[in-house]
Write an enzyme that holds these catalytic residues in place. Sequence first.
Site, PDB file in Angstrom:
ATOM      1  N   TYR A  22      95.058 161.630  41.348  1.00 51.38           N
ATOM      2  CA  TYR A  22      93.716 161.950  40.865  1.00 51.38           C
ATOM      3  C   TYR A  22      92.692 161.017  41.504  1.00 51.38           C
ATOM      4  CZ  TYR A  22      89.492 161.836  38.174  1.00 51.38           C
ATOM      5  OH  TYR A  22      88.166 161.817  37.854  1.00 51.38           O
ATOM      6  N   ALA A  77      85.210 158.046  37.274  1.00 47.78           N
ATOM      7  CA  ALA A  77      85.605 158.443  35.922  1.00 47.78           C
ATOM      8  C   ALA A  77      86.892 157.730  35.492  1.00 47.78           C
ATOM      9  CB  ALA A  77      85.841 159.960  35.904  1.00 47.78           C
ATOM     10  N   GLN A 130      75.214 157.015  35.528  1.00 50.31           N
ATOM     11  CA  GLN A 130      75.315 158.296  36.248  1.00 50.31           C
ATOM     12  C   GLN A 130      75.355 159.447  35.256  1.00 50.31           C
ATOM     13  OE1 GLN A 130      78.709 160.010  36.415  1.00 50.31           O
ATOM     14  NE2 GLN A 130      77.616 161.812  37.204  1.00 50.31           N
ATOM     15  N   TYR A 132      75.777 163.682  34.657  1.00 49.85           N
ATOM     16  CA  TYR A 132      75.904 165.099  34.961  1.00 49.85           C
ATOM     17  C   TYR A 132      75.001 165.783  33.941  1.00 49.85           C
ATOM     18  CZ  TYR A 132      80.056 164.392  37.899  1.00 49.85           C
ATOM     19  OH  TYR A 132      80.920 164.018  38.897  1.00 49.85           O
ATOM     20  N   THR A 158      73.964 163.121  39.467  1.00 46.79           N
ATOM     21  CA  THR A 158      74.863 163.644  40.505  1.00 46.79           C
ATOM     22  C   THR A 158      74.532 165.105  40.758  1.00 46.79           C
ATOM     23  OG1 THR A 158      76.547 162.066  39.888  1.00 46.79           O
ATOM     24  CG2 THR A 158      77.286 163.997  41.128  1.00 46.79           C
ATOM     25  N   LYS A 230      72.211 161.642  43.495  1.00 52.04           N
ATOM     26  CA  LYS A 230      73.422 161.245  44.229  1.00 52.04           C
ATOM     27  C   LYS A 230      74.126 162.492  44.756  1.00 52.04           C
ATOM     28  CE  LYS A 230      77.940 159.045  43.385  1.00 52.04           C
ATOM     29  NZ  LYS A 230      78.865 160.163  43.190  1.00 52.04           N
ATOM     30  N   HIS A 254      80.724 162.577  47.498  1.00 53.34           N
ATOM     31  CA  HIS A 254      81.580 162.443  46.309  1.00 53.34           C
ATOM     32  C   HIS A 254      82.989 161.972  46.720  1.00 53.34           C
ATOM     33  CE1 HIS A 254      81.199 163.847  41.961  1.00 53.34           C
ATOM     34  NE2 HIS A 254      82.440 163.396  41.992  1.00 53.34           N
ATOM     35  N   ARG A 257      85.539 164.764  47.488  1.00 53.63           N
ATOM     36  CA  ARG A 257      86.170 165.448  46.354  1.00 53.63           C
ATOM     37  C   ARG A 257      85.469 166.750  45.976  1.00 53.63           C
ATOM     38  NH1 ARG A 257      89.276 161.713  43.379  1.00 53.63           N
ATOM     39  NH2 ARG A 257      88.649 162.358  41.284  1.00 53.63           N
ATOM     40  N   ASP A 285      77.531 156.093  49.903  1.00 52.75           N
ATOM     41  CA  ASP A 285      78.916 155.776  49.554  1.00 52.75           C
ATOM     42  C   ASP A 285      79.868 156.700  50.291  1.00 52.75           C
ATOM     43  OD1 ASP A 285      79.330 158.176  48.090  1.00 52.75           O
ATOM     44  OD2 ASP A 285      78.899 157.219  46.158  1.00 52.75           O
ATOM     45  N   GLY A 286      81.155 156.323  50.246  1.00 50.12           N
ATOM     46  CA  GLY A 286      82.189 157.115  50.898  1.00 50.12           C
ATOM     47  C   GLY A 286      82.847 156.367  52.041  1.00 50.12           C
ATOM     48  N   GLY A 287      84.066 155.925  51.837  1.00 50.50           N
ATOM     49  CA  GLY A 287      84.863 155.370  52.924  1.00 50.50           C
ATOM     50  C   GLY A 287      84.620 153.917  53.276  1.00 50.50           C
ATOM     51  N   ARG A 289      85.429 150.386  53.316  1.00 53.78           N
ATOM     52  CA  ARG A 289      86.637 149.599  53.015  1.00 53.78           C
ATOM     53  C   ARG A 289      86.605 148.209  53.611  1.00 53.78           C
ATOM     54  NH1 ARG A 289      86.359 153.341  50.292  1.00 53.78           N
ATOM     55  NH2 ARG A 289      87.820 155.064  49.973  1.00 53.78           N
TER      56      ARG A 289
HETATM   57  C1  LIG Z   1      88.508 158.940  40.870  1.00 51.00           C
HETATM   58  C2  LIG Z   1      87.070 159.216  41.152  1.00 51.00           C
HETATM   59  C3  LIG Z   1      86.222 159.606  40.128  1.00 51.00           C
HETATM   60  C4  LIG Z   1      84.888 159.858  40.375  1.00 51.00           C
HETATM   61  N1  LIG Z   1      84.082 160.156  39.333  1.00 51.00           N
HETATM   62  C5  LIG Z   1      82.767 160.342  39.561  1.00 51.00           C
HETATM   63  C6  LIG Z   1      81.886 160.602  38.490  1.00 51.00           C
HETATM   64  O1  LIG Z   1      82.288 160.632  37.320  1.00 51.00           O
HETATM   65  N2  LIG Z   1      80.587 160.807  38.779  1.00 51.00           N
HETATM   66  C7  LIG Z   1      80.106 160.756  40.063  1.00 51.00           C
HETATM   67  O2  LIG Z   1      78.912 160.950  40.274  1.00 51.00           O
HETATM   68  N3  LIG Z   1      80.909 160.481  41.095  1.00 51.00           N
HETATM   69  C8  LIG Z   1      82.226 160.280  40.871  1.00 51.00           C
HETATM   70  N4  LIG Z   1      83.033 159.979  41.928  1.00 51.00           N
HETATM   71  C9  LIG Z   1      82.465 159.824  43.277  1.00 51.00           C
HETATM   72  C10 LIG Z   1      82.064 158.354  43.535  1.00 51.00           C
HETATM   73  O3  LIG Z   1      80.909 158.026  42.809  1.00 51.00           O
HETATM   74  C11 LIG Z   1      81.758 158.075  44.999  1.00 51.00           C
HETATM   75  O4  LIG Z   1      80.838 159.034  45.468  1.00 51.00           O
HETATM   76  C12 LIG Z   1      82.970 158.062  45.908  1.00 51.00           C
HETATM   77  O5  LIG Z   1      84.110 157.593  45.232  1.00 51.00           O
HETATM   78  C13 LIG Z   1      82.700 157.188  47.104  1.00 51.00           C
HETATM   79  O6  LIG Z   1      83.757 157.209  47.997  1.00 51.00           O
HETATM   80  P1  LIG Z   1      84.905 156.074  48.074  1.00 51.00           P
HETATM   81  O7  LIG Z   1      85.823 156.315  46.926  1.00 51.00           O
HETATM   82  O8  LIG Z   1      85.513 156.365  49.401  1.00 51.00           O
HETATM   83  O9  LIG Z   1      84.232 154.721  48.031  1.00 51.00           O
HETATM   84  C14 LIG Z   1      84.388 159.743  41.687  1.00 51.00           C
HETATM   85  C15 LIG Z   1      85.232 159.354  42.726  1.00 51.00           C
HETATM   86  C16 LIG Z   1      86.561 159.090  42.475  1.00 51.00           C
HETATM   87  C17 LIG Z   1      87.444 158.649  43.604  1.00 51.00           C
HETATM   88  O1  LIG Z   2      86.631 163.370  39.382  1.00 51.50           O
HETATM   89  C1  LIG Z   2      85.470 163.362  39.784  1.00 51.50           C
HETATM   90  O2  LIG Z   2      85.196 163.182  40.978  1.00 51.50           O
HETATM   91  C2  LIG Z   2      84.372 163.598  38.868  1.00 51.50           C
HETATM   92  O3  LIG Z   2      83.289 163.485  39.324  1.00 51.50           O
HETATM   93  C3  LIG Z   2      84.533 163.941  37.454  1.00 51.50           C
HETATM   94  C4  LIG Z   2      83.788 164.958  36.912  1.00 51.50           C
HETATM   95  C5  LIG Z   2      83.944 165.313  35.583  1.00 51.50           C
HETATM   96  C6  LIG Z   2      84.832 164.647  34.788  1.00 51.50           C
HETATM   97  C7  LIG Z   2      85.566 163.636  35.317  1.00 51.50           C
HETATM   98  C8  LIG Z   2      85.411 163.260  36.642  1.00 51.50           C
END
Ligand SMILES: Cc1cc2nc3c(=O)[nH]c(=O)nc-3n(C[C@H](O)[C@H](O)[C@H](O)COP(=O)(O)O)c2cc1C
Ligand SMILES: O=C(O)C(=O)c1ccccc1
Length: 356
Positions: A22, A77, A130, A132, A158, A230, A254, A257, A285-287, A289
């Site tokens: 996940y 999350a 953040q 939704y 978001t 975002k 995201h 995702r 954001d994203g990647g 490291r």
């Molecule tokens: C497990 C997980 C849960 C996430 N949940 C949310 C969320 O609840 N709300 C949201 O706006 N973005 C969510 N994101 C996106 C992150 O805010 C972010 O855009 C992303 O993880 C950045 O990439 P990185 O993991 O490569 O650093 C989630 C990402 C992951 C990996």
């Molecule tokens: O998993 C996610 O990326 C995410 O943004 C999310 C959205 C709703 C509920 C839980 C996580």
Amino acid sequence: MRSIAEFEAAARERLDPAHYDYFAGGAQDEITLRENESAYKRLRLIPRVLRGSDKRDLSLTLLGTPSSMPILVAPTAFHRLAHPDGELATAKAAARAGTILIVSMAATTAIEDIAAAAREAAPDPGLWFQLYLQPDLEFSEAIVRRAEAAGVKAFVVTVDSPVLGRRERDDRNAFHDLPPGLAVENLRNLGENRSGGNASHVREIVMSAGLNWDHIAWLRGKTKLPVLIKGVLHAEDARLAVHHGVAGIVVSNHGGRQLDTVPATIDVLPEIAAAVGGALPVLLDGGIRRGTDAVKALALGADAVAVGRPVVWGLAAGGREGVSEVLELLRADFDQALALCGGRHPADLTPDQVRR
Ligand SMILES: Cc1cc2nc3c(=O)[nH]c(=O)nc-3n(C[C@H](O)[C@H](O)[C@H](O)COP(=O)(O)O)c2cc1C
Ligand SMILES: O=C(O)C(=O)c1ccccc1
């Protein structure tokens, strides 16, 4: 541990495989998930020399919130899936590091408790929230009021999730529900009292396919706090964000995702930075490291970056201490890369220092 990859390996050993999937996974073929990281590997840095500065200063202020470094914590999350201390541990570590934590609306800990934990670690922690936006705007407003009362300093809406992306790993693992005892605490309807006791109903997060700029205007009318969006990838949307009085944008896919096959965020950053032209802060954001990844993003026009999974890996590997180690690792790595690039301050980095 010496790298984020080592934290990920340690986290993977400790996590239930379905929960690891996940956190780690992306949408469909995970092309964007991989691209976010591989795009940095294609970029080359060109250092400047003989600029004579002994000590770096990584600190900055974003929309009124001070941060000790331009590396923030992206909203993710379900932290209690990663570690029993969940968001409380993350909040303490971020506050101790002096960086901004963007709390996910899908946190498994109530925002009030997260804020209290952050305040134990630092007197004035930088917490953003953040959102939704829910089709039920009255319910959205109730969450906004709760977050404001808890002391958050900005809202991050978001906008890349009109529907949730399809994550095949979750389908394969049949991971669709939180285990018993965990809940999305910010969606608890505390007014509701159906059984006569103090049972409280937890709503589901609903993705709002109908979201439009009017909803952003609505939110701006409901709060005095800065409102960021975002999930911007198109330069025209960045221009519209400026036009609609948004306080800041987060260039994000995201973490790969949502829509698969969108570009790496670092590859769209230059056109978005150009479209915004300094009118508002641009986060990405994203990647991210490595320190060099953050240096490249800042050089190409981001004011700050955020990390999602690295923080989850730190949390899973070692709770609060693990998140602290991840943040300090990224800080040291960034500071060193900045020094090697001949910069004293992140703002010293310029686009001509990055080559394809
Ligand atoms: C497990 C997980 C849960 C996430 N949940 C949310 C969320 O609840 N709300 C949201 O706006 N973005 C969510 N994101 C996106 C992150 O805010 C972010 O855009 C992303 O993880 C950045 O990439 P990185 O993991 O490569 O650093 C989630 C990402 C992951 C990996
Ligand atoms: O998993 C996610 O990326 C995410 O943004 C999310 C959205 C709703 C509920 C839980 C996580």
